[in-house]
Design an enzyme around this catalytic site. Structure first.
Site, PDB file in Angstrom:
ATOM      1  N   ASP A  39      32.988 -14.709  66.610  1.00  0.00           N
ATOM      2  CA  ASP A  39      33.969 -14.009  67.440  1.00  0.00           C
ATOM      3  C   ASP A  39      34.043 -12.530  67.088  1.00  0.00           C
ATOM      4  OD1 ASP A  39      35.093 -14.510  64.939  1.00  0.00           O
ATOM      5  OD2 ASP A  39      36.983 -15.310  65.711  1.00  0.00           O
ATOM      6  N   ASP A  83      33.929  -8.199  60.861  1.00  0.00           N
ATOM      7  CA  ASP A  83      34.894  -7.255  60.306  1.00  0.00           C
ATOM      8  C   ASP A  83      34.271  -6.661  59.033  1.00  0.00           C
ATOM      9  OD1 ASP A  83      37.318  -5.977  59.879  1.00  0.00           O
ATOM     10  OD2 ASP A  83      38.291  -7.727  59.022  1.00  0.00           O
ATOM     11  N   ARG A  99      45.015 -18.121  70.717  1.00  0.00           N
ATOM     12  CA  ARG A  99      43.595 -18.388  70.999  1.00  0.00           C
ATOM     13  C   ARG A  99      43.336 -18.592  72.485  1.00  0.00           C
ATOM     14  NH1 ARG A  99      40.786 -19.321  66.161  1.00  0.00           N
ATOM     15  NH2 ARG A  99      41.860 -20.527  64.577  1.00  0.00           N
TER      16      ARG A  99
HETATM   17  P1  5GP Z   1      34.553 -10.798  57.927  1.00  0.00           P
HETATM   18  O1  5GP Z   1      33.992 -11.728  56.927  1.00  0.00           O
HETATM   19  O2  5GP Z   1      33.529 -10.113  58.794  1.00  0.00           O
HETATM   20  O3  5GP Z   1      35.523  -9.818  57.324  1.00  0.00           O
HETATM   21  O4  5GP Z   1      35.501 -11.691  58.770  1.00  0.00           O
HETATM   22  C1  5GP Z   1      35.329 -12.130  60.026  1.00  0.00           C
HETATM   23  C2  5GP Z   1      36.495 -13.062  60.317  1.00  0.00           C
HETATM   24  O5  5GP Z   1      37.752 -12.409  60.049  1.00  0.00           O
HETATM   25  C3  5GP Z   1      36.520 -13.419  61.777  1.00  0.00           C
HETATM   26  O6  5GP Z   1      35.763 -14.567  62.044  1.00  0.00           O
HETATM   27  C4  5GP Z   1      38.009 -13.629  62.011  1.00  0.00           C
HETATM   28  O7  5GP Z   1      38.364 -14.939  61.671  1.00  0.00           O
HETATM   29  C5  5GP Z   1      38.699 -12.692  61.043  1.00  0.00           C
HETATM   30  N1  5GP Z   1      39.118 -11.422  61.687  1.00  0.00           N
HETATM   31  C6  5GP Z   1      38.705 -10.171  61.384  1.00  0.00           C
HETATM   32  N2  5GP Z   1      39.282  -9.250  62.182  1.00  0.00           N
HETATM   33  C7  5GP Z   1      40.082  -9.942  63.029  1.00  0.00           C
HETATM   34  C8  5GP Z   1      40.947  -9.541  64.115  1.00  0.00           C
HETATM   35  O8  5GP Z   1      41.116  -8.368  64.488  1.00  0.00           O
HETATM   36  N3  5GP Z   1      41.613 -10.549  64.747  1.00  0.00           N
HETATM   37  C9  5GP Z   1      41.469 -11.863  64.392  1.00  0.00           C
HETATM   38  N4  5GP Z   1      42.174 -12.749  65.095  1.00  0.00           N
HETATM   39  N5  5GP Z   1      40.678 -12.271  63.379  1.00  0.00           N
HETATM   40  C10 5GP Z   1      39.974 -11.314  62.716  1.00  0.00           C
END
Ligand code: 5GP
Length: 183
Positions: free
Chosen positions: A103, A106, A168
């Site tokens: 999705d 980050d 969601r």
């Molecule tokens: P990463 O490991 O890249 O930091 O994390 C990705 C995960 O962090 C995504 O799959 C999601 O679950 C969560 N996440 C990061 N940013 C957002 C955001 O702006 N909104 C939501 N709902 N989840 C986020």
């Protein structure tokens, strides 16, 4: 059709129509790039379920669908980048062209670890598609092969993305009011 509005959403970033148009473009690119390959789309639960459902129905080549789920080892240990796989793929992936469907990217920790995990299963290839990308917060370098939209550093919900398992089901992607998660 009127858009459901919620008091917790400060603004809509992408409407259902804009998402639909972009998902079609991404599906078209994948159908061309992976033509003739033995493709498995692997949705990263739970946030990618809406994106995956729409994406796969616009893809015009044969694909299999599978899922993985993971969780980080706890908020404070995230820097280690360790991830626990809470649900592995169900089907065979060895020798096949895998596309991880996420999705949002980050920090990049989740996808970097997941990609390594998938590569250890000796597939033909591992590619990544993410509906959203927040490059400003990246900590780990990870190549995202297909990106729907690049967004600023704001917390977004809808179209599969949640806050505390809420939102969601929203058909659009919206910015959550900070007072909701700062409570
Ligand atoms: P990463 O490991 O890249 O930091 O994390 C990705 C995960 O962090 C995504 O799959 C999601 O679950 C969560 N996440 C990061 N940013 C957002 C955001 O702006 N909104 C939501 N709902 N989840 C986020």
């Amino acid at each position: 059709m009127s858009m459901p509005s919620y008091p917790d959403i400060s603004r809509v970033l992408y409407t259902a129509q804009e998402i639909e148009d972009r998902v079609k473009e991404l599906a078209h690119a994948i159908s061309q790039d992976f033509s003739g390959q033995d493709v498995v789309l692997i949705g990263v639960l739970r946030g990618s379920f809406v994106f995956l459902a729409d994406l796969c129905r616009q893809i015009s080549i044969p694909v299999a669908i599978d899922f993985v789920a993971c969780s980080s080892y706890g908020a404070s240990s995230v820097s280690g980048g360790n991830l626990s796989i809470t649900k592995d793929v169900s089907g065979v992936v060895q020798g096949r062209s895998l596309i991880l469907v996420e999705d949002i990217v980050d920090t990049g920790l989740t996808l970097r670890e997941l990609k390594l995990f998938m590569e250890s299963k000796q597939p033909h290839s591992v590619h990544i598609i993410s509906l959203l990308d927040k490059p400003s917060r990246r900590k780990m370098e990870v190549t995202v092969d297909y990106i729907g939209f690049t967004i600023p550093d704001e917390f977004v919900v809808g179209y599969g993305l949640d806050y505390d398992e809420r939102f969601r089901h929203l058909p659009y992607i919206g910015v959550l009011k900070p007072e909701v998660y700062n409570k």
